[in-house]
Motif scaffolding. Structure first.
Motif, PDB file in Angstrom:
ATOM      1  N   THR A  35      33.533  44.792  49.663  1.00 42.30           N
ATOM      2  CA  THR A  35      32.524  45.677  49.081  1.00 42.30           C
ATOM      3  C   THR A  35      31.935  45.064  47.818  1.00 42.30           C
ATOM      4  O   THR A  35      30.729  45.152  47.585  1.00 42.30           O
ATOM      5  CB  THR A  35      33.142  47.045  48.733  1.00 42.30           C
ATOM      6  OG1 THR A  35      34.340  46.821  48.002  1.00 42.30           O
ATOM      7  CG2 THR A  35      33.425  47.841  49.980  1.00 42.30           C
ATOM      8  N   ASP A  36      32.792  44.415  47.013  1.00 45.94           N
ATOM      9  CA  ASP A  36      32.250  43.759  45.826  1.00 45.94           C
ATOM     10  C   ASP A  36      31.277  42.651  46.193  1.00 45.94           C
ATOM     11  O   ASP A  36      30.245  42.470  45.550  1.00 45.94           O
ATOM     12  CB  ASP A  36      33.388  43.178  44.978  1.00 45.94           C
ATOM     13  CG  ASP A  36      33.988  44.238  44.080  1.00 45.94           C
ATOM     14  OD1 ASP A  36      33.477  45.372  44.127  1.00 45.94           O
ATOM     15  OD2 ASP A  36      34.953  43.934  43.364  1.00 45.94           O
TER      16      ASP A  36
ATOM     17  N   PHE B 276      17.939  41.992  45.414  1.00 44.09           N
ATOM     18  CA  PHE B 276      16.858  42.776  44.809  1.00 44.09           C
ATOM     19  C   PHE B 276      16.200  42.023  43.655  1.00 44.09           C
ATOM     20  O   PHE B 276      14.990  42.099  43.466  1.00 44.09           O
ATOM     21  CB  PHE B 276      17.383  44.134  44.330  1.00 44.09           C
ATOM     22  CG  PHE B 276      17.438  45.150  45.429  1.00 44.09           C
ATOM     23  CD1 PHE B 276      16.261  45.552  46.065  1.00 44.09           C
ATOM     24  CD2 PHE B 276      18.634  45.715  45.830  1.00 44.09           C
ATOM     25  CE1 PHE B 276      16.307  46.488  47.082  1.00 44.09           C
ATOM     26  CE2 PHE B 276      18.679  46.644  46.852  1.00 44.09           C
ATOM     27  CZ  PHE B 276      17.521  47.034  47.481  1.00 44.09           C
ATOM     28  N   SER B 277      17.010  41.315  42.876  1.00 43.61           N
ATOM     29  CA  SER B 277      16.370  40.590  41.778  1.00 43.61           C
ATOM     30  C   SER B 277      15.606  39.378  42.299  1.00 43.61           C
ATOM     31  O   SER B 277      14.568  39.007  41.749  1.00 43.61           O
ATOM     32  CB  SER B 277      17.384  40.207  40.705  1.00 43.61           C
ATOM     33  OG  SER B 277      18.317  39.319  41.237  1.00 43.61           O
ATOM     34  N   ALA B 278      16.104  38.791  43.384  1.00 43.02           N
ATOM     35  CA  ALA B 278      15.378  37.657  43.968  1.00 43.02           C
ATOM     36  C   ALA B 278      14.050  38.111  44.562  1.00 43.02           C
ATOM     37  O   ALA B 278      13.099  37.337  44.658  1.00 43.02           O
ATOM     38  CB  ALA B 278      16.218  36.984  45.040  1.00 43.02           C
ATOM     39  N   LEU B 279      13.991  39.405  44.939  1.00 47.72           N
ATOM     40  CA  LEU B 279      12.769  39.960  45.510  1.00 47.72           C
ATOM     41  C   LEU B 279      11.588  39.760  44.566  1.00 47.72           C
ATOM     42  O   LEU B 279      10.464  39.491  45.004  1.00 47.72           O
ATOM     43  CB  LEU B 279      12.988  41.461  45.758  1.00 47.72           C
ATOM     44  CG  LEU B 279      12.286  42.088  46.947  1.00 47.72           C
ATOM     45  CD1 LEU B 279      12.654  41.363  48.212  1.00 47.72           C
ATOM     46  CD2 LEU B 279      12.692  43.556  47.054  1.00 47.72           C
ATOM     47  N   VAL B 280      11.850  39.894  43.248  1.00 50.20           N
ATOM     48  CA  VAL B 280      10.776  39.729  42.270  1.00 50.20           C
ATOM     49  C   VAL B 280      10.223  38.314  42.322  1.00 50.20           C
ATOM     50  O   VAL B 280       9.012  38.090  42.311  1.00 50.20           O
ATOM     51  CB  VAL B 280      11.298  40.048  40.857  1.00 50.20           C
ATOM     52  CG1 VAL B 280      10.228  39.811  39.821  1.00 50.20           C
ATOM     53  CG2 VAL B 280      11.762  41.477  40.794  1.00 50.20           C
ATOM     54  N   LEU B 281      11.150  37.366  42.412  1.00 47.61           N
ATOM     55  CA  LEU B 281      10.773  35.960  42.487  1.00 47.61           C
ATOM     56  C   LEU B 281       9.903  35.711  43.716  1.00 47.61           C
ATOM     57  O   LEU B 281       8.829  35.103  43.637  1.00 47.61           O
ATOM     58  CB  LEU B 281      12.063  35.144  42.574  1.00 47.61           C
ATOM     59  CG  LEU B 281      12.061  33.751  42.004  1.00 47.61           C
ATOM     60  CD1 LEU B 281      11.732  33.818  40.539  1.00 47.61           C
ATOM     61  CD2 LEU B 281      13.442  33.147  42.193  1.00 47.61           C
TER      62      LEU B 281
ATOM     63  N   PHE C 286      28.064  44.228  47.214  1.00 48.12           N
ATOM     64  CA  PHE C 286      27.365  44.721  46.019  1.00 48.12           C
ATOM     65  C   PHE C 286      26.696  43.574  45.277  1.00 48.12           C
ATOM     66  O   PHE C 286      25.512  43.624  44.941  1.00 48.12           O
ATOM     67  CB  PHE C 286      28.373  45.430  45.106  1.00 48.12           C
ATOM     68  CG  PHE C 286      27.783  45.935  43.834  1.00 48.12           C
ATOM     69  CD1 PHE C 286      26.808  46.917  43.855  1.00 48.12           C
ATOM     70  CD2 PHE C 286      28.195  45.430  42.611  1.00 48.12           C
ATOM     71  CE1 PHE C 286      26.257  47.388  42.686  1.00 48.12           C
ATOM     72  CE2 PHE C 286      27.648  45.898  41.432  1.00 48.12           C
ATOM     73  CZ  PHE C 286      26.680  46.872  41.466  1.00 48.12           C
ATOM     74  N   TYR C 287      27.457  42.491  45.060  1.00 47.97           N
ATOM     75  CA  TYR C 287      26.909  41.355  44.329  1.00 47.97           C
ATOM     76  C   TYR C 287      25.685  40.800  45.035  1.00 47.97           C
ATOM     77  O   TYR C 287      24.625  40.610  44.431  1.00 47.97           O
ATOM     78  CB  TYR C 287      27.986  40.273  44.195  1.00 47.97           C
ATOM     79  CG  TYR C 287      27.477  38.986  43.621  1.00 47.97           C
ATOM     80  CD1 TYR C 287      27.274  38.868  42.258  1.00 47.97           C
ATOM     81  CD2 TYR C 287      27.171  37.894  44.442  1.00 47.97           C
ATOM     82  CE1 TYR C 287      26.791  37.689  41.715  1.00 47.97           C
ATOM     83  CE2 TYR C 287      26.682  36.722  43.904  1.00 47.97           C
ATOM     84  CZ  TYR C 287      26.497  36.623  42.547  1.00 47.97           C
ATOM     85  OH  TYR C 287      26.001  35.470  42.012  1.00 47.97           O
TER      86      TYR C 287
ATOM     87  N   THR D 120      22.566  43.200  44.854  1.00 48.00           N
ATOM     88  CA  THR D 120      21.836  43.186  43.585  1.00 48.00           C
ATOM     89  C   THR D 120      21.114  41.856  43.405  1.00 48.00           C
ATOM     90  O   THR D 120      19.975  41.815  42.943  1.00 48.00           O
ATOM     91  CB  THR D 120      22.779  43.396  42.376  1.00 48.00           C
ATOM     92  OG1 THR D 120      23.790  42.407  42.405  1.00 48.00           O
ATOM     93  CG2 THR D 120      23.399  44.762  42.383  1.00 48.00           C
ATOM     94  N   LEU D 121      21.774  40.776  43.825  1.00 54.50           N
ATOM     95  CA  LEU D 121      21.118  39.471  43.742  1.00 54.50           C
ATOM     96  C   LEU D 121      19.854  39.455  44.594  1.00 54.50           C
ATOM     97  O   LEU D 121      18.802  38.971  44.168  1.00 54.50           O
ATOM     98  CB  LEU D 121      22.072  38.380  44.211  1.00 54.50           C
ATOM     99  CG  LEU D 121      21.515  36.964  44.095  1.00 54.50           C
ATOM    100  CD1 LEU D 121      22.299  36.196  43.069  1.00 54.50           C
ATOM    101  CD2 LEU D 121      21.539  36.223  45.405  1.00 54.50           C
TER     102      LEU D 121
END
Lengths: 332, 311
Positions: free
Chosen positions: A23-24, A34-39, A27-28, A31-32
């Motif tokens: 699960t960790d 979603f932040s890469a989505l911006v890129l 989760f990691y 979140t990674l």
């Protein structure tokens, strides 16, 4: 050892039967992701604009930037020929004039809010300046069009009648007063970018270590001398960053300008005649365009994208550099 | 007590001479320039705030004139016909802000958590830079981008030969959602970073998993600040016009179907203000009043949430 009652033992309920490592991991990576989505989004945006503009880029090349022709496919002489110069000119000049007005006032406000204002006045005044940034662009446009322009008309008529014949200055006030003009656009734009300049400058001035100020006072400087010398000199690169950030806002601002600038492709020097910017051209024409015209508009958008990215990157680097110098921390 | 300065040793006083006494005219000059410049800074602040009052004054005075129940319960009538309201635009704005939140909030909050919890590396730095770039891209370019990925392809795939382009509230929501991401992401990052390390360590020491402690304990402690960021982001996108012009476009009818073109307050204000019709101009002031009131309330709520925050 104290025996824990069994019903209190598990403090955290686990709904999942997966083990913690899995699960960790999920989760990691999510979140990674979603932040890469911006890129991805920024990269996709650049590529998409380029590919949509590519028919125009191949057809006109860099000559697009200096040509003033804008004739759609139904033009008998030059069908489907486009050039961006009047719009680039309008964007640069309106932003420059807005900076000319907003920088002294914004900087004065920042100094007042960071250094001079009495304590009880700082929070409400700062809040008001922030509020100025929260009012939507279209509301400034509405106010500019229906209140400011009628109020400016007497001044514009006077300038058109009297300043026209003055040797050098006359060039800036040629032509008839039309209301919707470069002058109105620059004024509205100045009001809109002012809060950005003053808010960021205020933060930068506040970040100057108090020892600088105290040392200046210790040498017998007046308050203004302390501000002018050590404080502003330490904050200089950050303030320049704030100004460039304001410039980036001004370059991309669309609605307020579209509503007050008059949208005519003039690249003459007159402040009284209507003009157009890259963004106002897009706002007015894009929805109905197709084919070659749409591709040319995409090229306009790509030019605007390029300008704002370069300007923004400069501002960020300056502010980041400044805060690293002052605080020893990275606050980009 | 009468403090006396120790006499300087003769070796120093040879080299370091005291400054000559300052002439009173120079002193006056310095004092005057000090006061003049301080006064000018105060004047600049007044000049900066005047437009705010002027704009708010006109929006309120002109907006109140058309505030009546019909403004909220009727759609706009054709130009020249008095009466009518902005119901369709208010509903459209609410719908698209809702759609935008569905996109912007998960991406922004989870991305922000990554940046603060795991992002102390080169990749985190690049993402932060990309967020700043995205924040600086003019909103009209976001509109053009969404038009070319979500309006044009859909139109090409679905429309018959000469149908108009199919603008949709989906596309409008997507454009606004993209605009929300940078604000939500950076505020989340900054607020979550403020949560004391001991809270994380405590949760992990009690045997909690990383994901659960981050979402429940850390995010729970940072709740107020994250809500502030979200409210500010919503306040920002609710007034955006440019990204909606070519995505949701505009409509004069009430519409609840997100795959049709939809009116929104900002676009309706823009089109009504630029029309030559006086009554439409008056309605535009009404729309601006509602929009500014919405944004002010959101901003005040955000400030309140920050004040209540106790991280």
């Amino acid at each position: 050892m104290i025996a824990t009652p069994p019903e209190k033992r598990s403090l955290f309920k686990r709904q999942s039967t997966l083990d913690a490592r899995t699960t960790d991991g999920i989760f990691y990576w999510s979140t990674l992701g979603f932040s890469a989505l911006v890129l991805l989004l920024v990269a996709w945006l650049g590529i998409q604009l380029y590919s949509a503009a590519s028919p125009s880029i191949h057809k006109f090349g860099l000559g697009f930037l200096t040509s003033s022709m804008w004739s759609t496919s139904d033009d008998p002489i030059h069908p489907d020929t486009y050039g961006a110069w009047p719009y680039i000119y309008g964007t640069l000049v309106s932003s420059f004039l807005a900076l000319l007005l907003a920088v002294p006032i914004g900087l004065g406000t920042a100094i007042y809010l960071a250094e001079l204002a009495p304590k009880w006045l700082r929070t409400p005044l700062s809040f008001m300046v922030e509020l100025l940034a929260a009012v939507p662009s279209v509301v400034y446009g509405l106010w500019g069009r229906l209140v400011l322009i009628p109020a400016l008309m007497p001044l514009q008529t006077w300038l058109s009648d009297h300043a026209d014949s003055v040797p050098v200055v006359g060039r800036f006030f040629g032509g008839a007063a039309t209301g919707q003009s470069m002058m109105a656009a620059a004024l509205v734009l100045a009001i809109m970018i002012l809060p950005f300049i003053s808010a960021v400058s205020r933060e930068v001035i506040k970040a100057v270590p108090p020892t600088q100020r105290e040392a200046a006072f210790g040498l017998g400087a007046t308050h203004w001398e302390a501000i002018k010398g050590p404080i502003l000199r330490t904050a200089r690169s950050g303030i320049i960053g704030a100004i460039i950030l304001g410039l980036a806002r001004a370059l991309g601002e669309t609605m307020a300008i579209t509503m007050v600038i008059g949208n005519a492709p003039n690249a003459d020097f007159s402040l009284l005649s209507p003009a157009a910017t890259l963004s106002s051209k897009l706002a007015v024409e894009f929805a109905e365009a197709s084919g070659g015209q749409q591709s040319a508009l995409m090229y306009l958008a790509l030019v605007l994208f390029g300008i704002t990215i370069v300007v923004n990157a400069c501002a960020r680097l300056l502010i980041w550099n400044m805060s690293r110098q002052v605080k020893g921390s990275t606050r980009a | 007590m009468n403090p006396t300065l120790p006499a300087p040793s003769s070796a120093v006083s040879d080299r370091v001479r005291p400054l000559p006494p300052m002439s009173s005219s120079l002193m006056t000059k310095r004092r005057v320039s000090n006061n003049v410049m301080k006064g000018l800074c105060g004047l600049a602040t007044i000049l900066a705030i005047i437009p705010l009052f002027l704009v708010l004054y006109y929006v309120t005075i002109q907006g109140i004139k058309v505030m009546n129940p019909a403004f909220f319960t009727e759609v706009q009538r054709p130009a020249g016909d008095p009466g009518g309201g902005f119901k369709h635009a208010i509903v459209g704005t609410l719908m698209m802000v809702g759609l935008a939140s569905c996109i912007g909030l998960p991406v922004g909050i989870l991305g922000g958590i990554y940046l603060s919890e795991f992002g102390q590396n080169r990749f985190g730095f690049i993402v932060r830079f990309a967020t700043d770039v995205l924040n600086g891209i003019p909103s009209i370019i976001i509109g053009v981008f969404v038009y070319s990925i979500a309006v044009l392809p859909v139109s090409r795939a679905t429309r018959e030969w000469n149908d108009p382009i199919t603008f949709s509230a989906w596309a409008g929501g997507l454009a606004l959602g993209i605009m929300m991401i940078p604000t939500v992401m950076r505020t989340t990052e900054e607020i979550v970073r403020l949560v004391p390390q001991s809270l994380r360590e405590g949760a992990l020491a009690l045997g909690d998993t990383r994901w659960h402690s981050t979402l429940k304990i850390v995010l729970g402690a940072a709740k107020g600040g994250v809500i502030t960021g979200v409210l500010l982001a919503i306040a920002r996108i609710a007034g955006e016009t440019a990204p909606l012009l070519f995505t949701a476009a505009d409509s004069l009818y009430m519409n609840l179907n997100p795959s049709k073109q939809t009116a929104s307050l900002p676009v309706r204000i823009y089109l009504s203000a630029t029309s030559p019709d006086d009554h439409w101009n008056a309605l535009a002031w009404g729309g601006a009043f509602v929009l500014v009131a919405m944004i002010l309330i959101l901003s005040l709520l955000a400030r309140y949430a920050t004040r209540a925050r106790n991280v």
